[in-house]
Write a protein that holds these residues in place. Structure first.
Motif, PDB file in Angstrom:
ATOM      1  N   CYS A 147       0.845  -1.197   0.000  1.00  0.00           N
ATOM      2  CA  CYS A 147       0.000   0.000   0.000  1.00  0.00           C
ATOM      3  C   CYS A 147       0.881   1.248   0.000  1.00  0.00           C
ATOM      4  O   CYS A 147       0.559   2.242  -0.645  1.00  0.00           O
ATOM      5  CB  CYS A 147      -0.891  -0.032   1.228  1.00  0.00           C
ATOM      6  SG  CYS A 147      -1.908   1.425   1.476  1.00  0.00           S
ATOM      7  N   THR A 148       1.994   1.164   0.716  1.00  0.00           N
ATOM      8  CA  THR A 148       2.922   2.294   0.737  1.00  0.00           C
ATOM      9  C   THR A 148       3.377   2.639  -0.672  1.00  0.00           C
ATOM     10  O   THR A 148       3.411   3.816  -1.065  1.00  0.00           O
ATOM     11  CB  THR A 148       4.149   1.941   1.614  1.00  0.00           C
ATOM     12  OG1 THR A 148       3.680   1.523   2.896  1.00  0.00           O
ATOM     13  CG2 THR A 148       5.086   3.113   1.755  1.00  0.00           C
ATOM     14  N   HIS A 169      -7.039   0.211   5.594  1.00  0.00           N
ATOM     15  CA  HIS A 169      -7.883  -0.519   6.558  1.00  0.00           C
ATOM     16  C   HIS A 169      -9.264  -0.837   5.986  1.00  0.00           C
ATOM     17  O   HIS A 169     -10.056  -1.459   6.685  1.00  0.00           O
ATOM     18  CB  HIS A 169      -8.119   0.340   7.806  1.00  0.00           C
ATOM     19  CG  HIS A 169      -6.877   0.721   8.545  1.00  0.00           C
ATOM     20  ND1 HIS A 169      -6.893   1.538   9.648  1.00  0.00           N
ATOM     21  CD2 HIS A 169      -5.574   0.384   8.355  1.00  0.00           C
ATOM     22  CE1 HIS A 169      -5.666   1.701  10.113  1.00  0.00           C
ATOM     23  NE2 HIS A 169      -4.837   1.021   9.328  1.00  0.00           N
ATOM     24  N   ASP A 172      -6.176   6.895   1.701  1.00  0.00           N
ATOM     25  CA  ASP A 172      -5.419   5.788   2.281  1.00  0.00           C
ATOM     26  C   ASP A 172      -6.464   4.814   2.825  1.00  0.00           C
ATOM     27  O   ASP A 172      -7.011   5.008   3.911  1.00  0.00           O
ATOM     28  CB  ASP A 172      -4.478   6.271   3.385  1.00  0.00           C
ATOM     29  CG  ASP A 172      -3.674   5.121   4.001  1.00  0.00           C
ATOM     30  OD1 ASP A 172      -4.123   3.958   3.898  1.00  0.00           O
ATOM     31  OD2 ASP A 172      -2.617   5.390   4.607  1.00  0.00           O
ATOM     32  N   SER A 175      -4.156  -2.054   1.355  1.00  0.00           N
ATOM     33  CA  SER A 175      -3.023  -2.866   1.801  1.00  0.00           C
ATOM     34  C   SER A 175      -3.437  -4.324   1.969  1.00  0.00           C
ATOM     35  O   SER A 175      -4.518  -4.614   2.485  1.00  0.00           O
ATOM     36  CB  SER A 175      -2.508  -2.357   3.155  1.00  0.00           C
ATOM     37  OG  SER A 175      -1.486  -3.227   3.636  1.00  0.00           O
ATOM     38  N   LYS A 218      -3.752  -7.151   7.699  1.00  0.00           N
ATOM     39  CA  LYS A 218      -4.915  -6.424   7.178  1.00  0.00           C
ATOM     40  C   LYS A 218      -6.109  -7.370   6.940  1.00  0.00           C
ATOM     41  O   LYS A 218      -5.980  -8.587   7.085  1.00  0.00           O
ATOM     42  CB  LYS A 218      -4.510  -5.666   5.902  1.00  0.00           C
ATOM     43  CG  LYS A 218      -3.432  -4.596   6.146  1.00  0.00           C
ATOM     44  CD  LYS A 218      -3.925  -3.492   7.032  1.00  0.00           C
ATOM     45  CE  LYS A 218      -3.011  -2.368   7.456  1.00  0.00           C
ATOM     46  NZ  LYS A 218      -1.702  -2.113   7.016  1.00  0.00           N
TER      47      LYS A 218
HETATM   48  C1  LIG Z   1      -0.729  -0.856   6.790  1.00  0.00           C
HETATM   49  C2  LIG Z   1      -0.915   0.576   6.451  1.00  0.00           C
HETATM   50  C3  LIG Z   1      -0.231   1.191   5.392  1.00  0.00           C
HETATM   51  C4  LIG Z   1       0.863   0.530   4.646  1.00  0.00           C
HETATM   52  O1  LIG Z   1       0.504  -0.668   4.092  1.00  0.00           O
HETATM   53  P1  LIG Z   1       1.662  -1.619   3.496  1.00  0.00           P
HETATM   54  O2  LIG Z   1       0.899  -2.531   2.593  1.00  0.00           O
HETATM   55  O3  LIG Z   1       2.275  -2.308   4.660  1.00  0.00           O
HETATM   56  O4  LIG Z   1       2.602  -0.745   2.782  1.00  0.00           O
HETATM   57  C5  LIG Z   1      -0.545   2.492   5.057  1.00  0.00           C
HETATM   58  N1  LIG Z   1      -1.460   3.192   5.756  1.00  0.00           N
HETATM   59  C6  LIG Z   1      -2.107   2.650   6.803  1.00  0.00           C
HETATM   60  C7  LIG Z   1      -3.128   3.465   7.505  1.00  0.00           C
HETATM   61  C8  LIG Z   1      -1.840   1.328   7.194  1.00  0.00           C
HETATM   62  O5  LIG Z   1      -2.455   0.816   8.255  1.00  0.00           O
END
Ligand SMILES: *Cc1c(COP(=O)(O)O)cnc(C)c1O
Length: 385
Positions: A58-59, A158, A155, A179, A184
């Motif tokens: 997700c990043t 979640h 974002d 993510s 998750k």
């Molecule tokens: C887990 C998370 C991310 C990052 O997700 P990854 O897949 O680990 O990069 C970004 N924002 C929030 C709010 C998260 O909880």
């Protein structure tokens, strides 16, 4: 007291995932290929999104999303302080400034009025987070963005399956990043995706694959060509078929996962709602939360122990918990670079000091839920103010 440790959020994987991974390992295609394509198609159908790209996190999605939106040096992006560090880190990666704003007392989601107060002539985008799976007030966010000509990227790490006014998060034309990290609601071990309008998503895909033009991943396949061109200096963020193999079956399980999450949430609410010392999470009437996290807050003045001791007491009773999150403006990098005091975002700072996340995952049995409640009741009984 239970004698086995209850983990806070283990993954829920089955034979289908294991068989599909083995099938991928036995094939001669283990990186981005047909299963990634299939998973992207399945995600597009699920979200009813204009377009989807699978990525390795997700990043990564948030990073290439900002690049696709043209955010860069000199720009400011509004970010809620109550989030995982990645939400703000990616803004730094593109050379822009994350402007950290406070959150609403009930949902801990971006406070639209705090966002409005933080606007400057350099503000280019709003990056709201659907904290714990509860959709942010998207009406207010899009209204603010519309009035000031700002872009929006969600974002949604979640928020898979969450709905705002009936509409699935991730179905809109603006970008939304999901993510599939191990903790998750569904996982591919590491992984993520970006949904949104096709032009933006395809640009993000190119940024996430070395800046190579379309479908260069096929260059080792019979249907592909050895020839590609680099149109911009991109990153290496592609999803692999090993990840997609897991995701294909996790997505099939999502509805059942969510049903169980809601049962656990209802059971927590029925039993923990009797304790005056606890503030329980809410679900506003206009949303369906994906209940990624169950975040409780200790009400001041009720207990003689603080949040940290409360967590230790739960651990001593074999209950795993976590804290989501130390607000971004209180992390040393952001605090020192931009001079934030904790009081810059008072709601986030206060919530942080009182919060903990209880175990919440679809594998929890009724007995697990009862064990958590019993441990909490025991701690409360032994520690009156
Ligand atoms: C887990 C998370 C991310 C990052 O997700 P990854 O897949 O680990 O990069 C970004 N924002 C929030 C709010 C998260 O909880």
């Amino acid at each position: 007291m239970r004698n086995q440790f209850l983990p806070f959020s283990p993954p829920c994987l089955g034979d289908e995932e294991r068989d599909e991974v083995m099938d991928t390992l036995r094939s001669d295609w283990i990186t981005t290929g047909p299963k990634t394509k299939a998973f992207e198609g399945k995600l597009r159908d699920y979200f009813d999104a204009p377009a989807v790209v699978g990525l390795n996190s997700c990043t990564a999605g948030l990073h290439v999303g900002l690049l696709a939106m043209g955010i860069g040096p000199g720009d400011e992006v509004i970010v809620p302080s109550m989030t995982f560090c990645a939400t703000a880190n990616v803004v730094e990666h593109v050379g822009a400034r994350p402007v950290l704003v406070d959150v609403m007392p009930d949902t801990l989601n971006l406070d639209p009025e705090a966002a409005a107060r933080a606007l400057t002539p350099r503000t280019r985008a709003i990056l709201p987070v659907h904290y714990a799976g509860h959709p942010v007030d998207l009406d207010a966010v899009f209204d603010l963005a519309g009035r000031h000509g700002l872009q929006v990227m969600e974002d949604a790490a979640h928020a898979i399956s969450a709905r705002h006014r009936g509409r699935l998060v991730g179905s809109r034309s603006n970008l939304a990043a999901f993510s599939f990290y191990a903790t998750k609601n569904i996982t591919t071990s590491e992984g993520g995706c970006l949904t949104g309008e096709a032009g933006l998503v395809e640009k993000a895909r190119i940024y996430g694959h070395h800046g190579m033009n379309r479908d260069a991943w096929k260059r080792f396949d019979r249907s592909g060509s050895w020839y590609y061109e680099v149109v911009l200096p991109g990153f290496k963020y592609n999803m692999t078929d090993l990840q997609a193999a897991i995701g294909l079956h996790q997505l099939d399980r999502l509805e059942a996962f969510q049903r169980r999450r809601r049962e656990v949430v209802a059971a927590y609410g029925a039993r923990l709602g009797r304790l005056a010392c606890l503030q329980l999470p809410v679900e506003r009437p206009e949303v369906v939360s994906s209940w990624h996290l169950y975040v409780i807050r200790l009400n001041p003045g009720h207990l003689r122990i603080d949040r940290n001791a409360f967590i230790e007491e739960l651990k001593a009773r074999n209950i795993g918990t976590s804290v989501h999150y130390l607000p971004v403006h209180m992390h040393p990098h952001y605090r020192d670079k931009y001079g934030y005091q904790p009081e810059a975002c008072p709601v986030a700072a206060d919530a942080f000091g009182r919060m903990l996340s209880l175990p919440l995952h679809p594998g929890m049995t009724d007995q697990d839920v009862a064990d958590v409640c019993e441990a909490i009741e025991d701690i409360v009984r032994l520690n009156p103010a």
